[in-house]
Motif scaffolding. Structure first.
Motif, PDB file in Angstrom:
ATOM      1  N   ARG A 190      10.071   3.740  -1.724  1.00  0.00           N
ATOM      2  CA  ARG A 190       9.469   3.474  -2.941  1.00  0.00           C
ATOM      3  C   ARG A 190      10.196   4.095  -4.254  1.00  0.00           C
ATOM      4  NH1 ARG A 190       4.730   5.226  -1.818  1.00  0.00           N
ATOM      5  NH2 ARG A 190       4.814   7.133  -2.871  1.00  0.00           N
ATOM      6  N   SER A 237       0.786  -1.418   0.101  1.00  0.00           N
ATOM      7  CA  SER A 237      -0.002   0.133  -0.036  1.00  0.00           C
ATOM      8  C   SER A 237       0.887   1.212  -0.002  1.00  0.00           C
ATOM      9  CB  SER A 237      -0.891   0.096   1.290  1.00  0.00           C
ATOM     10  OG  SER A 237      -0.025   0.017   2.362  1.00  0.00           O
ATOM     11  N   GLU A 238       0.169   2.340  -0.555  1.00  0.00           N
ATOM     12  CA  GLU A 238       1.149   3.677  -0.722  1.00  0.00           C
ATOM     13  C   GLU A 238       1.173   4.200   0.603  1.00  0.00           C
ATOM     14  OE1 GLU A 238       0.996   7.682  -3.327  1.00  0.00           O
ATOM     15  OE2 GLU A 238       0.533   5.457  -4.320  1.00  0.00           O
ATOM     16  N   ALA A 239       2.110   4.588   1.182  1.00  0.00           N
ATOM     17  CA  ALA A 239       2.445   5.461   2.408  1.00  0.00           C
ATOM     18  C   ALA A 239       2.724   6.903   2.012  1.00  0.00           C
ATOM     19  CB  ALA A 239       3.237   4.737   3.350  1.00  0.00           C
ATOM     20  N   ALA A 240       2.865   7.631   2.946  1.00  0.00           N
ATOM     21  CA  ALA A 240       3.479   9.020   2.598  1.00  0.00           C
ATOM     22  C   ALA A 240       5.054   9.058   2.327  1.00  0.00           C
ATOM     23  CB  ALA A 240       3.142  10.004   3.998  1.00  0.00           C
ATOM     24  N   HIS A 241       5.675  10.276   1.871  1.00  0.00           N
ATOM     25  CA  HIS A 241       6.825  10.779   1.753  1.00  0.00           C
ATOM     26  C   HIS A 241       7.468   9.760   1.117  1.00  0.00           C
ATOM     27  CE1 HIS A 241       5.947  13.669   4.564  1.00  0.00           C
ATOM     28  NE2 HIS A 241       5.481  12.686   5.647  1.00  0.00           N
ATOM     29  N   GLY A 242       6.993   9.163  -0.159  1.00  0.00           N
ATOM     30  CA  GLY A 242       7.860   8.183  -1.249  1.00  0.00           C
ATOM     31  C   GLY A 242       8.089   6.829  -0.580  1.00  0.00           C
ATOM     32  N   ARG A 243       7.043   6.326   0.516  1.00  0.00           N
ATOM     33  CA  ARG A 243       7.129   4.919   0.946  1.00  0.00           C
ATOM     34  C   ARG A 243       6.222   4.189   0.835  1.00  0.00           C
ATOM     35  NH1 ARG A 243       9.675   7.402   6.805  1.00  0.00           N
ATOM     36  NH2 ARG A 243      11.529   8.137   6.132  1.00  0.00           N
ATOM     37  N   SER A 244       6.302   2.944   0.810  1.00  0.00           N
ATOM     38  CA  SER A 244       5.148   2.060   0.791  1.00  0.00           C
ATOM     39  C   SER A 244       5.153   1.123   2.107  1.00  0.00           C
ATOM     40  CB  SER A 244       5.344   0.950  -0.447  1.00  0.00           C
ATOM     41  OG  SER A 244       5.454   1.892  -1.510  1.00  0.00           O
TER      42      SER A 244
END
Length: 86
Positions: free
Chosen positions: A82, A48-55
């Motif tokens: 990510r 799942s997509e998370a904030a600040h270019g992270r998954s």
């Protein structure tokens, strides 16, 4: 856990930009003796997509013995950096 982490670090985690492990649930199903041959498996269950270019990634890891019986299992939730496509 140590055997699983050693296998996962060599083959999977060393190729990932792991940021943090958020949760882990481990289960031991059977004893492992010195003459036991173990095989490992790691599956991504959900990304799942998370904030600040992270998954956020949910995974399932297992160790099985030479008869195919699961002796160890870990469900985990980690955050990885990510990469952008292209």
């Amino acid at each position: 856990m140590a055997i699983f982490q050693r296998l996962a670090a060599t083959t999977v985690w060393s190729r990932c930009a792991l940021v943090i492990g958020r949760s882990f649930r481990m289960r031991l199903y059977a004893p492992v003796r010195p003459d036991t041959t173990l095989h490992g498996q790691l599956q991504w269950k959900r990304v799942s997509e998370a904030a600040h270019g992270r998954s956020g990634i949910d995974f399932l890891g297992q160790l099985t013995d030479q008869e195919g019986a699961v002796v160890f299992e870990v469900d985990g939730d980690v955050v990885m950096a990510r990469r952008n496509a292209g």
